[in-house]
Scaffold this active site. Structure first.
Site, PDB file in Angstrom:
ATOM      1  N   HIS A 137       0.805  -1.233   0.000  1.00 28.59           N
ATOM      2  CA  HIS A 137       0.000   0.000   0.000  1.00 28.59           C
ATOM      3  C   HIS A 137       0.834   1.278   0.000  1.00 28.59           C
ATOM      4  O   HIS A 137       0.301   2.353  -0.289  1.00 28.59           O
ATOM      5  CB  HIS A 137      -0.923   0.039   1.224  1.00 28.59           C
ATOM      6  CG  HIS A 137      -1.948  -1.052   1.261  1.00 28.59           C
ATOM      7  ND1 HIS A 137      -2.817  -1.288   0.210  1.00 28.59           N
ATOM      8  CD2 HIS A 137      -2.249  -1.969   2.219  1.00 28.59           C
ATOM      9  CE1 HIS A 137      -3.605  -2.310   0.534  1.00 28.59           C
ATOM     10  NE2 HIS A 137      -3.275  -2.741   1.739  1.00 28.59           N
ATOM     11  N   HIS A 174      -6.623  -7.329   0.301  1.00 33.32           N
ATOM     12  CA  HIS A 174      -6.715  -5.906  -0.044  1.00 33.32           C
ATOM     13  C   HIS A 174      -6.068  -5.640  -1.401  1.00 33.32           C
ATOM     14  O   HIS A 174      -5.074  -6.278  -1.756  1.00 33.32           O
ATOM     15  CB  HIS A 174      -6.014  -5.053   1.024  1.00 33.32           C
ATOM     16  CG  HIS A 174      -6.590  -5.211   2.397  1.00 33.32           C
ATOM     17  ND1 HIS A 174      -6.052  -6.075   3.330  1.00 33.32           N
ATOM     18  CD2 HIS A 174      -7.675  -4.639   2.976  1.00 33.32           C
ATOM     19  CE1 HIS A 174      -6.780  -6.019   4.438  1.00 33.32           C
ATOM     20  NE2 HIS A 174      -7.766  -5.161   4.251  1.00 33.32           N
ATOM     21  N   ASP A 261      -4.076 -12.470   4.585  1.00 30.08           N
ATOM     22  CA  ASP A 261      -5.361 -12.013   5.115  1.00 30.08           C
ATOM     23  C   ASP A 261      -6.523 -12.456   4.233  1.00 30.08           C
ATOM     24  O   ASP A 261      -7.688 -12.206   4.551  1.00 30.08           O
ATOM     25  CB  ASP A 261      -5.378 -10.489   5.318  1.00 30.08           C
ATOM     26  CG  ASP A 261      -4.806  -9.723   4.142  1.00 30.08           C
ATOM     27  OD1 ASP A 261      -4.550 -10.339   3.088  1.00 30.08           O
ATOM     28  OD2 ASP A 261      -4.606  -8.496   4.276  1.00 30.08           O
TER      29      ASP A 261
END
Length: 430
Positions: A137, A174, A261
């Site tokens: 990110h 994500h 995740d």
């Protein structure tokens, strides 16, 4: 089919000893747990194990802005209140806190990914693993989503010195926004991200219609998924898309971000993947026999992260691991059944067959719009970064060196075998 893969594995015990804070979901201690499973299963004896170099500020500034790198290097928990405007500008604070040894943490995990890319470039290994990396990110001038330095972008830039085209694949729950953004305007990197999208799920990007711009048009592929996707749907979609991507794009190297995740039961995730399902993606990518850089990423139920990355280390080594976890320093975390495999979850799968079919059709359509592999005129290969040597005799003996820095010069005896400590004192998941 090449003979047995040569694998380089990067680990520094210091990376697992930093602490984001008591209520923060990111627990770097999961890296110590992963490493101790790798040791307990004897996998270290089948790989070359390296301690990465600490990336220099000049290396980090190959992607990040020099002012941002300098601020990360300078800021401490004690001084952060003196710089409110910079803290806001660089998005430091709640999600991305300032903690002790933050910059060194960044230097180690980024150094691991840069070293991994260099070993691949120099044909010193076929596969390079840095579970501490994968912080996808981070932006050029700011931290984001628990990520400060984008080691993936730095590793890809290194690979681009030797390879006309690099494929980036991301299976974190994500969206891999920082990597996509860095290469959004170029055809030399294709980014493919499989992620949860919608319901204001972080980071909010990664729509299927975001496909790149200018020279990079159609070189960003997003696979937006809904809650509850299971092994069968995910792996079928993954294999269909990735095989077509490799066939069309003809990458010279692959970077695979294995965020854990996306596993069932993750504290921040919402998918139903078992460890076997997640690992099947790793197994599939390995079969292309291309230079492969593998990193970690997200993952917030730390015992499952350790299970996943240990099993995937085994997959990369073509080594089947017994389901019963061998004794190790962290065995109590794997109670009550002490098993390696994690079954899929039971969240309702909101990804209908027609929805999956639509995604597949749209991605295939975008791939058809591509010219086959873009040709790149390769210039003379730039050297690996010049790293200054420091002559100890020339250093000022009157300059104070703090204890932490002195400790760094001492080789730790326990690094590969035992003794990493849990900063949370085992209370964080209570």
């Amino acid at each position: 089919m090449r003979s047995k893969d040569k694998i380089s594995y990067f680990y520094d015990g210091d990376v697992g000893s930093v602490y984001f804070g008591p209520n923060h979901p990111m627990k770097p201690h999961r890296l110590c747990m992963t490493h101790h499973l790798v040791l307990a299963y004897g996998l270290h004896s089948k790989m070359e194990v390296y301690r990465p170099h600490k990336a220099y500020p000049v290396e980090l500034a190959q992607f990040h802005s020099a002012d941002y790198v300098e601020f990360l290097n300078r800021i401490t928990p004690e001084t952060q209140n003196l710089f409110p405007s910079e803290m806001a500008r660089y998005n430091l604070g709640e999600d991305c806190p300032v903690f002790d040894n933050l910059f060194e943490f960044c230097q180690i995990y980024a150094g691991g990914t840069i070293d991994a890319a260099r070993r691949l470039n120099n044909k010193l290994c076929d596969i390079a693993i840095n579970w501490a990396g994968g912080l996808h990110h981070a932006k050029k001038c700011a931290a984001s989503g628990f990520c400060y330095i984008n080691d993936l972008v730095l590793g890809i830039l290194e690979l681009l010195k030797y390879h006309p085209r690099v494929l980036y694949i991301d299976i974190d729950v994500h969206h891999g926004d920082g990597v996509e953004e860095a290469f959004y305007f170029t055809d030399r990197v294709m980014t493919v991200s499989f992620h949860k999208y919608g319901d204001k799920f972080f980071p909010g990007t990664g729509d299927m219609k975001d496909t790149g711009e200018r020279d990079g048009r159609f070189y960003s592929i997003n696979v937006p998924l809904k809650d509850g996707i299971d092994d069968g749907s995910f792996t079928r979609l993954f294999k269909t898309i990735i095989s077509k991507v490799v066939e069309t794009y003809l990458p010279g190297a692959i970077v695979l971000q294995c965020g854990a995740d996306s596993l069932a039961g993750d504290r921040l995730g919402c998918f139903n993947l078992s460890i076997d399902g997640h690992a099947e993606c790793v197994r599939f990518v390995k079969k292309f026999n291309l230079p492969l850089l593998v990193t970690g990423g997200g993952g917030y139920t730390k015992e499952n992260v350790a299970r996943c990355w240990a099993l995937e280390t085994g997959v990369l080594l073509d080594t089947e691991l017994p389901n019963e976890i061998p004794d190790n320093d962290y065995i109590k975390y794997f109670a009550p059944d002490y098993s390696l495999k994690l079954p899929g979850g039971h969240i309702e799968n909101l990804n209908s067959k027609s929805y999956i079919g639509t995604i597949k059709m749209q991605v295939m359509e975008n791939l058809r719009c591509l010219q086959h592999a873009p040709s790149v005129q390769m210039q003379e290969v730039p050297p690996d970064f010049y790293i200054p040597d420091f002559d100890e005799d020339e250093q000022n003996p009157d300059e104070r060196v703090n204890q932490h820095t002195q400790d760094k010069h001492i080789q730790r005896d326990d690094e590969y075998y035992e003794g990493d400590h849990d900063n949370d004192n085992h209370t964080d998941d209570a």
